[in-house]
Design an enzyme around this catalytic site. Structure first.
Site, PDB file in Angstrom:
ATOM      1  CG  PHE A 159       5.752 -60.828 -54.089  1.00  0.00           C
ATOM      2  CD1 PHE A 159       4.724 -60.180 -54.757  1.00  0.00           C
ATOM      3  CD2 PHE A 159       5.423 -61.670 -53.033  1.00  0.00           C
ATOM      4  CE1 PHE A 159       3.399 -60.342 -54.369  1.00  0.00           C
ATOM      5  CE2 PHE A 159       4.102 -61.854 -52.646  1.00  0.00           C
ATOM      6  CZ  PHE A 159       3.090 -61.183 -53.322  1.00  0.00           C
ATOM      7  NE  ARG A 188       1.637 -71.425 -52.312  1.00  0.00           N
ATOM      8  CZ  ARG A 188       0.624 -70.876 -51.663  1.00  0.00           C
ATOM      9  NH1 ARG A 188      -0.611 -71.161 -52.013  1.00  0.00           N
ATOM     10  NH2 ARG A 188       0.840 -70.070 -50.647  1.00  0.00           N
ATOM     11  N   GLY A 201      31.166 -90.760 -51.105  1.00  0.00           N
ATOM     12  CA  GLY A 201      31.959 -89.625 -50.600  1.00  0.00           C
ATOM     13  C   GLY A 201      32.013 -88.487 -51.605  1.00  0.00           C
ATOM     14  CD  GLU A 261       6.835 -68.095 -54.815  1.00  0.00           C
ATOM     15  OE1 GLU A 261       5.827 -68.541 -55.367  1.00  0.00           O
ATOM     16  OE2 GLU A 261       7.725 -67.454 -55.402  1.00  0.00           O
TER      17      GLU A 261
HETATM   18  C1  LIG Z   1      15.897 -67.668 -49.121  1.00  0.00           C
HETATM   19  C2  LIG Z   1      14.500 -67.185 -48.915  1.00  0.00           C
HETATM   20  C3  LIG Z   1      13.903 -66.384 -49.877  1.00  0.00           C
HETATM   21  C4  LIG Z   1      12.621 -65.861 -49.663  1.00  0.00           C
HETATM   22  N1  LIG Z   1      12.097 -64.993 -50.579  1.00  0.00           N
HETATM   23  C5  LIG Z   1      10.957 -64.310 -50.246  1.00  0.00           C
HETATM   24  C6  LIG Z   1      10.483 -63.233 -51.077  1.00  0.00           C
HETATM   25  O1  LIG Z   1      11.050 -62.922 -52.130  1.00  0.00           O
HETATM   26  N2  LIG Z   1       9.377 -62.543 -50.665  1.00  0.00           N
HETATM   27  C7  LIG Z   1       8.711 -62.840 -49.512  1.00  0.00           C
HETATM   28  O2  LIG Z   1       7.727 -62.170 -49.203  1.00  0.00           O
HETATM   29  N3  LIG Z   1       9.135 -63.870 -48.722  1.00  0.00           N
HETATM   30  C8  LIG Z   1      10.236 -64.598 -49.048  1.00  0.00           C
HETATM   31  N4  LIG Z   1      10.680 -65.616 -48.235  1.00  0.00           N
HETATM   32  C9  LIG Z   1       9.965 -65.902 -46.990  1.00  0.00           C
HETATM   33  C10 LIG Z   1       9.264 -67.242 -46.973  1.00  0.00           C
HETATM   34  O3  LIG Z   1       8.143 -67.209 -47.802  1.00  0.00           O
HETATM   35  C11 LIG Z   1       8.940 -67.581 -45.505  1.00  0.00           C
HETATM   36  O4  LIG Z   1      10.175 -67.891 -44.885  1.00  0.00           O
HETATM   37  C12 LIG Z   1       7.947 -68.720 -45.381  1.00  0.00           C
HETATM   38  O5  LIG Z   1       6.682 -68.325 -45.812  1.00  0.00           O
HETATM   39  C13 LIG Z   1       7.858 -69.242 -43.939  1.00  0.00           C
HETATM   40  O6  LIG Z   1       7.665 -68.198 -43.046  1.00  0.00           O
HETATM   41  P1  LIG Z   1       8.607 -68.096 -41.741  1.00  0.00           P
HETATM   42  O7  LIG Z   1      10.017 -68.207 -42.182  1.00  0.00           O
HETATM   43  O8  LIG Z   1       8.204 -66.910 -40.965  1.00  0.00           O
HETATM   44  O9  LIG Z   1       8.277 -69.406 -40.921  1.00  0.00           O
HETATM   45  P2  LIG Z   1       7.040 -69.612 -39.896  1.00  0.00           P
HETATM   46  O10 LIG Z   1       5.787 -69.128 -40.501  1.00  0.00           O
HETATM   47  O11 LIG Z   1       7.431 -69.079 -38.576  1.00  0.00           O
HETATM   48  O12 LIG Z   1       6.991 -71.198 -39.839  1.00  0.00           O
HETATM   49  C14 LIG Z   1       7.938 -71.975 -39.083  1.00  0.00           C
HETATM   50  C15 LIG Z   1       7.535 -73.443 -39.185  1.00  0.00           C
HETATM   51  O13 LIG Z   1       6.215 -73.621 -38.624  1.00  0.00           O
HETATM   52  C16 LIG Z   1       5.369 -74.221 -39.594  1.00  0.00           C
HETATM   53  N5  LIG Z   1       4.021 -73.687 -39.434  1.00  0.00           N
HETATM   54  C17 LIG Z   1       3.635 -72.381 -39.353  1.00  0.00           C
HETATM   55  N6  LIG Z   1       2.300 -72.298 -39.248  1.00  0.00           N
HETATM   56  C18 LIG Z   1       1.824 -73.564 -39.274  1.00  0.00           C
HETATM   57  C19 LIG Z   1       0.507 -74.129 -39.188  1.00  0.00           C
HETATM   58  N7  LIG Z   1      -0.587 -73.376 -39.105  1.00  0.00           N
HETATM   59  N8  LIG Z   1       0.411 -75.474 -39.234  1.00  0.00           N
HETATM   60  C20 LIG Z   1       1.502 -76.257 -39.372  1.00  0.00           C
HETATM   61  N9  LIG Z   1       2.772 -75.783 -39.431  1.00  0.00           N
HETATM   62  C21 LIG Z   1       2.917 -74.452 -39.400  1.00  0.00           C
HETATM   63  C22 LIG Z   1       5.963 -73.877 -40.939  1.00  0.00           C
HETATM   64  O14 LIG Z   1       5.546 -74.791 -41.941  1.00  0.00           O
HETATM   65  C23 LIG Z   1       7.455 -73.961 -40.633  1.00  0.00           C
HETATM   66  O15 LIG Z   1       7.881 -75.287 -40.704  1.00  0.00           O
HETATM   67  C24 LIG Z   1      11.915 -66.205 -48.490  1.00  0.00           C
HETATM   68  C25 LIG Z   1      12.504 -67.073 -47.546  1.00  0.00           C
HETATM   69  C26 LIG Z   1      13.772 -67.542 -47.739  1.00  0.00           C
HETATM   70  C27 LIG Z   1      14.393 -68.437 -46.680  1.00  0.00           C
END
Ligand SMILES: Cc1cc2nc3c(=O)[nH]c(=O)nc-3n(C[C@H](O)[C@H](O)[C@H](O)COP(=O)(O)OP(=O)(O)OC[C@H]3O[C@@H](n4cnc5c(N)ncnc54)[C@H](O)[C@@H]3O)c2cc1C
Length: 370
Positions: free
Chosen positions: A113, A233, A330, A353
């Site tokens: 996805f 979710r 440990g 997600e």
């Molecule tokens: C190992 C792994 C597997 C994944 N697999 C998939 C996949 O298969 N398909 C896919 O599409 N995506 C995937 N993802 C992506 C994942 O869904 C995103 O990393 C996630 O949605 C967060 O987006 P970001 O990393 O850009 O963080 P950001 O959106 O930049 O967020 C950074 C921080 O800011 C906080 N934040 C952002 N906006 C707000 C707000 N409005 N209010 C409060 N806090 C906020 C967030 O909670 C977070 O703590 C994967 C990620 C990882 C690490």
């Protein structure tokens, strides 16, 4: 029966090479074949489309048992079931179901996805990947990142912007075969946890997509992604529940074996109370997961229930695994005892997600606005 089948398989077979898979980041190929044989890759899809025809409660129970032992296998199972199969089953055309869903639900092939982008994570309303309407086909360009199953999947569901001026109402979802010319993968991400699920960025350069591979009406893509993630979710919540349960099982066993100050750890009240706190949290998480599953099976709104299940289960998975490491002293800090791996796995459930903060936005909006 489903729970027992998942438990037997996880505790007899999945456990055997989990440490090596984690250490070397090996994709669990043979276990994915086994999940397909068990009917766990398209659990909620009708048998006429290659699925097992079970309900979401059965899915939660199976996800919990698998993730207790190996959450990397849990995430592969979760994406295939709740993002890919659910999305195609609910919103795909008959031709799309016949061509793709039957093979994905039976586990013949798996899906990935593709929503997240380098500059579009939590805020998915801003898609930089474009799908230009060229009359009888779409031309896709852009980069997706953090994509689970990116290398192992044969079919992608890709979210992309078609009408920039319409913002999120101009987004579409497409079924794209991975071997389509113009698709390249970035390097395998070297992750903290869930190390055996394969995660890559995916680049699209002038990728031609047949018109019939768009899911739903023009502009339906954002709604599609949000509805699919809402259901997804429940899968990640059950994964977190399983990780917490796996850590607790190990903490209980260890506290009955290890002696300190002349008695087993379990006889020290501060250790016993940690176990008590874990048990309450896990019970609450399970109830939230099962409630969200029940609402989905009964065609009721799951927006808040799935957000609550995911946020709570992910957050308690982090707390429970951290305490399980503490109870192991440990020994908890080395790989052989598994709890440090479970703690690394738990962390991701608070991120993907929809982060825990994003779940709180969904829940608080409902609390405030009704
Ligand atoms: C190992 C792994 C597997 C994944 N697999 C998939 C996949 O298969 N398909 C896919 O599409 N995506 C995937 N993802 C992506 C994942 O869904 C995103 O990393 C996630 O949605 C967060 O987006 P970001 O990393 O850009 O963080 P950001 O959106 O930049 O967020 C950074 C921080 O800011 C906080 N934040 C952002 N906006 C707000 C707000 N409005 N209010 C409060 N806090 C906020 C967030 O909670 C977070 O703590 C994967 C990620 C990882 C690490």
């Amino acid at each position: 029966m489903i729970q027992q089948a998942a438990r037997d398989y996880a505790q007899r077979e999945l456990i055997q090479d989990v440490l090596e898979r984690d250490e070397k980041a090996i994709f669990p190929e043979k276990h994915i074949k086994k999940l397909a044989e068990l009917g766990f890759l398209g659990m909620m899809v009708d048998p006429e489309y290659g699925g097992s025809g079970m309900d979401t409660i059965a899915y939660v129970l199976a996800m919990e048992e698998i993730s207790k032992i190996d959450a990397s296998v849990g995430v592969i199972m979760s994406i295939n079931n709740s993002l890919i199969c659910y999305g195609l089953n609910k919103f795909g055309s008959e031709a799309q179901k016949q061509k793709y869903l039957t093979r994905i639900a039976s586990g013949d092939i798996i899906g990935a996805f593709l929503l997240s982008e380098p500059e579009a994570g939590s805020d998915a309303t801003h898609q930089h990947t474009t799908a230009e309407d060229k009359g009888d086909y779409y031309l896709v360009n852009g980069t997706k990142n953090w994509i689970s199953n990116a290398n192992s999947a044969s079919v992608y569901i890709v979210i992309a912007q078609t009408h920039a001026k319409k913002t999120h109402r101009g987004i579409n979802a497409f079924i794209i075969e991975k071997n389509t010319p113009g698709i390249t993968l970035g390097p395998h991400e070297d992750k903290m946890g869930m190390r055996s699920s394969d995660t890559h960025s995916v680049m699209f350069t002038d990728v031609k997509i047949p018109k019939e591979n768009r899911i739903g009406d023009d502009g339906f893509g954002f709604k599609f992604a949000m509805q699919v993630l809402e259901a997804g979710r429940i899968g990640i919540a059950s994964q977190a529940l399983g990780i917490a349960g796996g850590a607790m099982d190990r903490a209980v066993a260890y506290s009955k074996e290890r002696k300190a100050f002349g008695t087993e750890l379990a006889n020290h009240q501060s250790v016993a109370f940690k176990l008590s706190d874990m048990a309450v949290k896990i019970e609450n998480a399970r109830n939230l997961c099962l409630k969200a599953a029940w609402l989905k099976d009964n065609h009721m709104s799951i927006t808040v229930a799935s957000a609550m299940a995911k946020q709570y289960s992910a957050d308690i998975a982090m707390e429970v695994t951290t305490e399980a490491v503490q109870i192991h002293g440990g020994y908890g800090y080395v790989k052989e005892y598994h709890v440090e791996r479970l703690m690394r796995e738990a962390k991701l459930t608070q991120i993907y997600e929809g982060t825990s903060e994003i779940q709180k936005i969904i829940i608080s909006r409902n609390v405030i606005n009704g």
